[in-house]
Design a protein around this motif. Sequence first.
Motif, PDB file in Angstrom:
ATOM      1  N   VAL A  54       0.825  -1.217   0.000  1.00 46.29           N
ATOM      2  CA  VAL A  54       0.000   0.000   0.000  1.00 46.29           C
ATOM      3  C   VAL A  54       0.853   1.260   0.000  1.00 46.29           C
ATOM      4  O   VAL A  54       0.532   2.255  -0.656  1.00 46.29           O
ATOM      5  N   ASP A  55       1.970   1.242   0.714  1.00 49.90           N
ATOM      6  CA  ASP A  55       2.744   2.461   0.904  1.00 49.90           C
ATOM      7  C   ASP A  55       4.021   2.532   0.074  1.00 49.90           C
ATOM      8  O   ASP A  55       4.336   3.565  -0.492  1.00 49.90           O
ATOM      9  N   TYR A  56       4.786   1.422   0.036  1.00 51.40           N
ATOM     10  CA  TYR A  56       6.091   1.516  -0.600  1.00 51.40           C
ATOM     11  C   TYR A  56       6.595   0.124  -0.939  1.00 51.40           C
ATOM     12  O   TYR A  56       5.891  -0.871  -0.780  1.00 51.40           O
ATOM     13  N   VAL A  57       7.831   0.063  -1.416  1.00 53.93           N
ATOM     14  CA  VAL A  57       8.460  -1.220  -1.705  1.00 53.93           C
ATOM     15  C   VAL A  57       8.632  -1.984  -0.386  1.00 53.93           C
ATOM     16  O   VAL A  57       9.135  -1.420   0.593  1.00 53.93           O
ATOM     17  N   PRO A  58       8.213  -3.250  -0.308  1.00 49.80           N
ATOM     18  CA  PRO A  58       8.451  -4.018   0.920  1.00 49.80           C
ATOM     19  C   PRO A  58       9.940  -4.028   1.268  1.00 49.80           C
ATOM     20  O   PRO A  58      10.792  -4.215   0.394  1.00 49.80           O
ATOM     21  N   ARG A  59      10.242  -3.845   2.537  1.00 46.43           N
ATOM     22  CA  ARG A  59      11.634  -3.646   2.939  1.00 46.43           C
ATOM     23  C   ARG A  59      12.532  -4.829   2.578  1.00 46.43           C
ATOM     24  O   ARG A  59      13.701  -4.647   2.249  1.00 46.43           O
ATOM     25  N   HIS A  60      11.988  -6.050   2.636  1.00 47.64           N
ATOM     26  CA  HIS A  60      12.843  -7.202   2.351  1.00 47.64           C
ATOM     27  C   HIS A  60      13.240  -7.289   0.882  1.00 47.64           C
ATOM     28  O   HIS A  60      14.069  -8.111   0.511  1.00 47.64           O
ATOM     29  N   LEU A  61      12.653  -6.404   0.041  1.00 41.83           N
ATOM     30  CA  LEU A  61      13.037  -6.309  -1.369  1.00 41.83           C
ATOM     31  C   LEU A  61      13.923  -5.089  -1.630  1.00 41.83           C
ATOM     32  O   LEU A  61      14.056  -4.644  -2.769  1.00 41.83           O
ATOM     33  N   MET A  62      14.554  -4.556  -0.577  1.00 41.66           N
ATOM     34  CA  MET A  62      15.369  -3.357  -0.720  1.00 41.66           C
ATOM     35  C   MET A  62      16.778  -3.521  -0.162  1.00 41.66           C
ATOM     36  O   MET A  62      17.595  -2.630  -0.310  1.00 41.66           O
ATOM     37  N   THR A  63      17.064  -4.637   0.469  1.00 46.92           N
ATOM     38  CA  THR A  63      18.298  -4.745   1.243  1.00 46.92           C
ATOM     39  C   THR A  63      19.500  -5.187   0.402  1.00 46.92           C
ATOM     40  O   THR A  63      19.352  -5.720  -0.699  1.00 46.92           O
ATOM     41  N   VAL A  64      20.677  -4.990   0.974  1.00 45.63           N
ATOM     42  CA  VAL A  64      21.911  -5.468   0.345  1.00 45.63           C
ATOM     43  C   VAL A  64      21.828  -6.967   0.087  1.00 45.63           C
ATOM     44  O   VAL A  64      22.172  -7.458  -0.996  1.00 45.63           O
ATOM     45  N   GLU A  65      21.352  -7.711   1.082  1.00 47.25           N
ATOM     46  CA  GLU A  65      21.305  -9.164   0.966  1.00 47.25           C
ATOM     47  C   GLU A  65      20.379  -9.599  -0.168  1.00 47.25           C
ATOM     48  O   GLU A  65      20.701 -10.520  -0.935  1.00 47.25           O
ATOM     49  N   PHE A  66      19.227  -8.936  -0.298  1.00 47.99           N
ATOM     50  CA  PHE A  66      18.326  -9.258  -1.399  1.00 47.99           C
ATOM     51  C   PHE A  66      18.969  -8.936  -2.745  1.00 47.99           C
ATOM     52  O   PHE A  66      18.946  -9.747  -3.679  1.00 47.99           O
ATOM     53  N   LEU A  67      19.562  -7.747  -2.858  1.00 47.92           N
ATOM     54  CA  LEU A  67      20.146  -7.347  -4.139  1.00 47.92           C
ATOM     55  C   LEU A  67      21.339  -8.224  -4.522  1.00 47.92           C
ATOM     56  O   LEU A  67      21.616  -8.411  -5.721  1.00 47.92           O
ATOM     57  N   GLU A  68      22.018  -8.776  -3.549  1.00 47.87           N
ATOM     58  CA  GLU A  68      23.093  -9.703  -3.872  1.00 47.87           C
ATOM     59  C   GLU A  68      22.543 -10.978  -4.524  1.00 47.87           C
ATOM     60  O   GLU A  68      23.165 -11.546  -5.431  1.00 47.87           O
ATOM     61  N   HIS A  69      21.356 -11.415  -4.082  1.00 45.43           N
ATOM     62  CA  HIS A  69      20.700 -12.545  -4.751  1.00 45.43           C
ATOM     63  C   HIS A  69      20.296 -12.163  -6.176  1.00 45.43           C
ATOM     64  O   HIS A  69      20.436 -12.961  -7.115  1.00 45.43           O
ATOM     65  N   VAL A  70      19.761 -10.950  -6.333  1.00 41.95           N
ATOM     66  CA  VAL A  70      19.383 -10.482  -7.672  1.00 41.95           C
ATOM     67  C   VAL A  70      20.594 -10.475  -8.597  1.00 41.95           C
ATOM     68  O   VAL A  70      20.543 -10.976  -9.737  1.00 41.95           O
ATOM     69  N   LYS A  71      21.684  -9.927  -8.123  1.00 40.25           N
ATOM     70  CA  LYS A  71      22.902  -9.872  -8.938  1.00 40.25           C
ATOM     71  C   LYS A  71      23.367 -11.270  -9.322  1.00 40.25           C
ATOM     72  O   LYS A  71      23.818 -11.501 -10.459  1.00 40.25           O
ATOM     73  N   ALA A  72      23.226 -12.215  -8.405  1.00 37.65           N
ATOM     74  CA  ALA A  72      23.705 -13.569  -8.653  1.00 37.65           C
ATOM     75  C   ALA A  72      22.913 -14.285  -9.743  1.00 37.65           C
ATOM     76  O   ALA A  72      23.445 -15.190 -10.402  1.00 37.65           O
ATOM     77  N   ILE A  73      21.640 -13.912  -9.950  1.00 36.00           N
ATOM     78  CA  ILE A  73      20.852 -14.593 -10.988  1.00 36.00           C
ATOM     79  C   ILE A  73      20.907 -13.872 -12.334  1.00 36.00           C
ATOM     80  O   ILE A  73      20.279 -14.311 -13.294  1.00 36.00           O
ATOM     81  N   LEU A  74      21.653 -12.770 -12.394  1.00 33.02           N
ATOM     82  CA  LEU A  74      21.825 -12.076 -13.674  1.00 33.02           C
ATOM     83  C   LEU A  74      22.942 -12.728 -14.483  1.00 33.02           C
ATOM     84  O   LEU A  74      23.983 -13.103 -13.933  1.00 33.02           O
TER      85      LEU A  74
END
Length: 292
Positions: free
Chosen positions: A175-195
Amino acid sequence: MPSACPLLVSRLITGFAALLLSLAVYAEPRLLHSEPSPFGKILVFEDNGERCLNFNSVTDLGRQTCMDIRHPDALVFSYTRMMISALFVHPRPQHILIVGLGGASLQKTLAKLLPEATIDTAEIDPGVARVAKEYFDYRPGPKQRLFLEDGRLFIENAHRTGQQYDMVLLDAFDVDYVPRHLMTVEFLEHVKAILKIDGVVVANTFTNSDLYEQESATYAHVFGPFFNLRQGNRVIVATREALPDPATLKDNARAVKDKLVPFSVDVERELDRYAHIQTQGTAKVIRDPARE
């Protein structure tokens, strides 16, 4: 001397038409569908020639999706046009992941632009999936695959099983913003790993968020410098390797220019946004609670 009656009738008709147009513009939105959801009441309504999806209120300006009823291919929101412009960075992605479905504007557009590509979508809310199919002409299939699960869990599992994507688009909001667990360093490291090596991540966020500087620092911490596109929303475009140079961006934009016309994407305007590159800031990065 000509009669004044035809002129009077013409003026009356013109005035009546203007009145009808004014009433249409200021008419209340027409509610088509409402259902409860753990993430906010899902609303589908029509307003001023557009069909829209929103959470909780039809009067909230932060609408999740709007589709022009007369021109359904046109991308109504500037943020969707900015996200699609990531094709300037990677013009021929064949395996795409989108986190967040909404009314499926990105999914349908990419399917038409890239008919051979496989597009996976992770959407946490089954209600949103039902609405996208019923009201926004979203059609899952062998090339348009829908997974009803949390985007972070999907990406972590993709990392664990060795899946790779050319492009990952992050378009998940509550409702308000991006869920916090989709904003962290740890999450983005997973994103980078699947690229893949030449892969690109594209994230829709806000320009007026209190977390703006922290978001910038977090993305820069994981990916290095990134393209910072702004109009209404902020769209982050980052790559696993070095960012492409201006000449490459221009060549790629030229290659897709004609294909983007039906979707109301002004290629020159979108290309100008890539002059803005964000580098590491001084703000504190966002981490998972256990790592803070």
